[in-house]
Design a protein around this motif. Sequence first.
Motif, short mmCIF file in Angstrom:
data_model
loop_
_atom_site.label_atom_id
_atom_site.label_comp_id
_atom_site.label_asym_id
_atom_site.label_seq_id
_atom_site.Cartn_x
_atom_site.Cartn_y
_atom_site.Cartn_z
N VAL A 78 -16.17 -23.43 -42.03
CA VAL A 78 -15.18 -23.24 -40.98
C VAL A 78 -15.82 -23.34 -39.61
O VAL A 78 -15.30 -23.98 -38.69
CB VAL A 78 -14.49 -21.86 -41.14
N SER A 79 -16.99 -22.72 -39.46
CA SER A 79 -17.68 -22.72 -38.18
C SER A 79 -18.17 -24.12 -37.81
O SER A 79 -18.05 -24.55 -36.65
CB SER A 79 -18.86 -21.75 -38.23
N ASN A 81 -16.94 -27.00 -38.90
CA ASN A 81 -15.75 -27.81 -38.59
C ASN A 81 -15.27 -27.55 -37.16
O ASN A 81 -14.89 -28.49 -36.44
CB ASN A 81 -14.63 -27.50 -39.58
N LYS A 82 -15.28 -26.29 -36.77
CA LYS A 82 -14.88 -25.93 -35.42
C LYS A 82 -15.81 -26.56 -34.40
O LYS A 82 -15.37 -27.13 -33.39
CB LYS A 82 -14.86 -24.41 -35.26
N HIS A 83 -17.10 -26.50 -34.67
CA HIS A 83 -18.09 -27.04 -33.74
C HIS A 83 -17.96 -28.56 -33.60
O HIS A 83 -18.12 -29.11 -32.51
CB HIS A 83 -19.50 -26.68 -34.24
N GLN A 85 -15.22 -30.22 -34.26
CA GLN A 85 -13.81 -30.55 -34.04
C GLN A 85 -13.29 -31.46 -35.16
O GLN A 85 -12.59 -32.46 -34.92
CB GLN A 85 -13.61 -31.20 -32.67
N THR A 87 -11.20 -32.81 -38.29
CA THR A 87 -9.79 -32.79 -38.68
C THR A 87 -9.60 -33.62 -39.94
O THR A 87 -10.53 -34.24 -40.46
CB THR A 87 -8.89 -33.36 -37.57
N ARG A 109 -16.62 -28.54 -46.18
CA ARG A 109 -16.00 -28.82 -44.87
C ARG A 109 -14.84 -29.78 -45.01
O ARG A 109 -13.78 -29.61 -44.41
CB ARG A 109 -17.04 -29.40 -43.91
N ALA A 113 -10.87 -29.08 -44.18
CA ALA A 113 -10.24 -29.85 -43.09
C ALA A 113 -9.24 -30.87 -43.61
O ALA A 113 -8.47 -31.45 -42.84
CB ALA A 113 -11.30 -30.54 -42.25
N SER A 222 -20.33 -20.21 -34.08
CA SER A 222 -19.49 -19.03 -33.89
C SER A 222 -19.68 -17.94 -34.95
O SER A 222 -19.35 -16.78 -34.72
CB SER A 222 -18.02 -19.44 -33.85
#
Length: 387
Positions: A78-79, A81-83, A85, A87, A109, A113, A222
């Motif tokens: 999750v972290s 993927n966030k970093h 971005q 999708t 990941r 996503a 994060s």
Amino acid sequence: MVSHQTPLDLSTDDNVILINPRFPKADFDKLYSLAESVQHELGLQAHVWIATSGSTADSIGSTKLVALSKKALIASAVSVNKHLQATAEDIWTQVLPHFHVGGLGIEIRSELAGSRVVPALKEGKWDAQHFYQTILKEKCTLSALVPTQVYDLVAHNLRAPETMRAIVVGGGVFDAPLYEQARALGWPVLPSYGMTETASQIATASLQSLQAQDYPEIELLSHADARSNEEGFLEVKALSLFTCYAQNTAEGARHWDPKIQGWFVSEDRGEVQGMALKISGRSKDYVKIGGEGTNVARLRAVLEQSALELNPLWPLHISLLDMPSERLGAEIHMVTTLNSSAAEKIANLYGEKVLPYEKIRKIHFVTEIPRTDLGKIQWSALRRILC
């Protein structure tokens, strides 16, 4: 418990064992049995067992296993993927093995996503041209590589396809010259730092760093926090931290949790400046060769045993050490006062006992191996002779 499951089912309480299938069968079975017994003893559920690439074990069969909960693996994914971005529109190209957290992380990941994963090995092996053609054909956007693979892309003078928007690079030292060469060819490489114990990366260069050519800082993600202790070793706290270790030892199988109040003390020296990590190096004897970790002290023992099997006097006249390699980061060299015939016999027997990346890549013939009065090899003096 299952030994292989692709893609990993994150919704069940099943435990999964992921061990390098190239390990000798006896060692593979020994590690598998270890994971089964510890999982049963502790009552673990929803965990994945992975052999740490940073193990300092004396043999493959005594490699440390890391138990990662599926929750930890999800937190990491999750972290990341966030970093990045990431999708559902992204397409990952996969060239890392599933039994390493780097390869397993890509699978998780992409599942979270809703993105697609495209295998990009050629007959199970890395091939820079095949990787490149796969990106072009499938219009891949994301990937994860070790520095050796980046080196090969640069060596082939391959210019990055326009679809590729980020490549996480970890599993070894990614030095500035190679980074700059890759960026000059348009490759969107992001240096990172992580380990098996943290279920992949905990710090990675930002996407914004791709707007400049200078070597970027790697920033904590994060889900992770870090600090340096008084000895200068990096301590990590993260949602992705492992549950425990398990290892076969001379005293028998054991398991333990080294964390102290949620903090894990790594073998890496470094410091934290704000959100930036600065790694200065790893503890002695542990090196990474093309992204694969090994213990040089263990390899020396294998070499000496091989020499002993051939001639009881030969172990006194040989040794090995890790040497810098532009492509691999490090490689194994043998040094000897014996003649070439004897040296080749030892090297061949040694090569039968180790993994491919641990084999001897060069033999140095010297008149003397410098030693102390106690007979210990003077490594700094020996390196000076060779360099």
